[in-house]
Design a protein around this motif. Structure first.
Motif, PDB file in Angstrom:
ATOM      1  N   GLY A 105      37.832  26.923 -20.969  1.00 10.43           N
ATOM      2  CA  GLY A 105      37.230  26.074 -19.941  1.00 10.43           C
ATOM      3  C   GLY A 105      37.030  24.656 -20.447  1.00 10.43           C
ATOM      4  N   THR A 130      41.328  27.374 -18.226  1.00 16.24           N
ATOM      5  CA  THR A 130      41.207  28.735 -17.676  1.00 16.24           C
ATOM      6  C   THR A 130      40.022  28.912 -16.719  1.00 16.24           C
ATOM      7  OG1 THR A 130      39.870  29.472 -19.557  1.00 16.24           O
ATOM      8  CG2 THR A 130      42.261  29.756 -19.759  1.00 16.24           C
ATOM      9  N   ASP A 137      39.618  19.728 -12.492  1.00  9.39           N
ATOM     10  CA  ASP A 137      38.965  18.474 -12.845  1.00  9.39           C
ATOM     11  C   ASP A 137      39.033  18.116 -14.330  1.00  9.39           C
ATOM     12  OD1 ASP A 137      37.384  16.153 -12.549  1.00  9.39           O
ATOM     13  OD2 ASP A 137      35.566  17.264 -13.013  1.00  9.39           O
ATOM     14  N   SER A 138      38.322  18.881 -15.173  1.00  6.63           N
ATOM     15  CA  SER A 138      38.055  18.342 -16.517  1.00  6.63           C
ATOM     16  C   SER A 138      39.290  18.231 -17.407  1.00  6.63           C
ATOM     17  CB  SER A 138      36.956  19.146 -17.222  1.00  6.63           C
ATOM     18  OG  SER A 138      37.407  20.412 -17.609  1.00  6.63           O
TER      19      SER A 138
END
Ligand SMILES: NC(=O)c1ccc[n+]([C@@H]2O[C@H](COP(=O)([O-])OP(=O)(O)OC[C@H]3O[C@@H](n4cnc5c(N)ncnc54)[C@H](O)[C@@H]3O)[C@@H](O)[C@H]2O)c1
Ligand SMILES: [Zn+2]
Length: 360
Positions: A105, A130, A137-138
């Motif tokens: 993430g 994931t 977004d990130s």
């Protein structure tokens, strides 16, 4: 598979989005010239779910893959953990051309990205997000960072990957709360820049929450396109990228006041709605648009209100988060669904007034 191209000043890279791409990473990496040693950085949860298998697959495809894992959680986004990873990379004889695969993430994307940006002055990075938050977004935009004391995301770099591989199949192991959390920034992308996309989300919200594959590919692709479009025009965050800050002045304050009990996307959802009310009070955003946003946030399973906080604490956090210039803050507010504008005209007293009203 869909491809979103991020065209930067000096170079550019592709974001590949599809179903089951984790199983094809060997071939995909071969296509961009990687075929030998690589290091996967992940957290222990994602390692068990996908990391071990990815390592096996890579080795079966002729790579020499190693895997480094850290405990899960935001606390790992630290210089201390980065320092440990530098040692471990050295122990693995990683070299300047050894790619780092950031599998996980946003925490892993930011941390492993930061490590890749700094180890030996930069080794090739491949992002493999994931979570829905990281896919939509990130992982897009090249901001990599660790936290340092109270300085959240303040020690970092702009460092773009060679490639981003987004396998929406990985979303199936996330909780419903994680999916809703990831939706906030995706809704924001529609709300600030693309009314049609906002409508698409409204019309497909049930399918999204049930992880309908076609709809999720479409959702993540459009979200990536919108963010990439902004990043291309303002790679170093010198101005235009501010529009992505919609919902974040109030959102950051909520995160701070809640002691991080409220997750980032949840805080941004409450922030978007509060800031929409501010825009409405300034006679810019129509009340019906505020309602539309609120309805979608509710249907997404996101909160609209922070249940119990003291207005004084919120105001303190709002002032602390951003420089206040003569009692005014810079906001990215909605003019309508699909249209954003930057303003320095929001007074602290208006923020306080709107926070006091809460939900009517
Ligand atoms: N760089 C940027 O532009 C940017 C933008 C927004 C947010 N962020 C950062 O992103 C981070 C938040 O990202 P996040 O919400 O993805 O958090 P995360 O990386 O902590 O992931 C959330 C949880 O999900 C687990 N997980 C990850 N993938 C999974 C999967 N497929 N199945 C099951 N569990 C899985 C993780 O182990 C973790 O426990 C924050 O640190 C934030 O600062 C960065
Ligand atoms: Zn955000």
């Amino acid at each position: 598979m869909k491809t979103v191209r991020v065209q930067l000043d000096k170079n550019g890279y592709d974001i590949n989005i599809g179903i089951g791409l984790l199983g094809q990473i060997g071939t995909i990496l071969n296509q961009i010239g990687f075929n030998d040693k690589l290091v996967i950085i992940t957290d222990n949860k994602v390692k068990a779910l996908y990391g071990n298998k990815l390592k096996q697959d890579m080795n079966a495809n002729g790579f020499k893959a190693d895997i480094l894992d850290i405990p899960e959680g935001e606390e790992q986004k630290s210089l201390e953990t980065a320092g440990r990873l530098y040692y471990e990379l050295t122990n693995l004889y990683a070299e300047r051309n050894t790619p780092v695969l950031a599998l996980g993430g946003g925490v892993i994307g930011d941390l492993a990205g930061f490590v890749a940006a700094t180890f030996m002055r930069g080794v090739p990075l491949v992002q493999i997000p994931t979570t829905l938050l990281s896919q939509g977004d990130s992982s897009i935009g090249g901001k990599v960072a660790v936290n340092h004391g109270q300085l959240k995301n303040k020690i970092g770099a702009f460092y773009h990957p060679k490639l981003t591989i987004t396998d929406i199949n990985t979303l199936k192991t996330l909780s419903a709360r994680e999916i809703s959390n990831g939706m906030a920034e995706i809704i924001k992308h529609g709300a600030i820049l693309d009314a049609d996309f906002f409508s698409y989300i409204e019309n497909n919200i049930e399918k999204i929450r049930n992880l309908d594959e076609k709809v999720i590919v479409q959702l993540v692709t459009r979200s990536a396109e919108i963010k990439a479009g902004i990043v291309e025009k303002d790679e170093l965050d010198l101005g235009l990228r501010n529009v992505l800050n919609n919902g974040h002045n109030i959102g950051h304050a909520i995160e701070a006041v809640s002691g991080l009990k409220v997750w980032h996307g949840e805080a941004v959802a409450i922030g978007m709605l509060t800031e929409a009310r501010i825009s409405n009070k300034m006679d810019i955003l129509d009340k019906s648009e505020v309602e539309r946003l609120k309805n979608l946030i509710i249907k997404t399973g996101l909160p609209t209100e922070l249940p119990d906080y003291k207005i004084e604490d919120m105001m303190q956090a709002v002032k602390h988060d951003k420089k206040v210039l003569q009692g005014k803050l810079r906001f990215a507010l909605l003019k309508s669904i699909g249209e954003v504008y930057l303003t320095d005209e929001v007074s602290l007293s208006l923020v306080e007034e709107v926070l006091n009203e809460r939900d009517e």
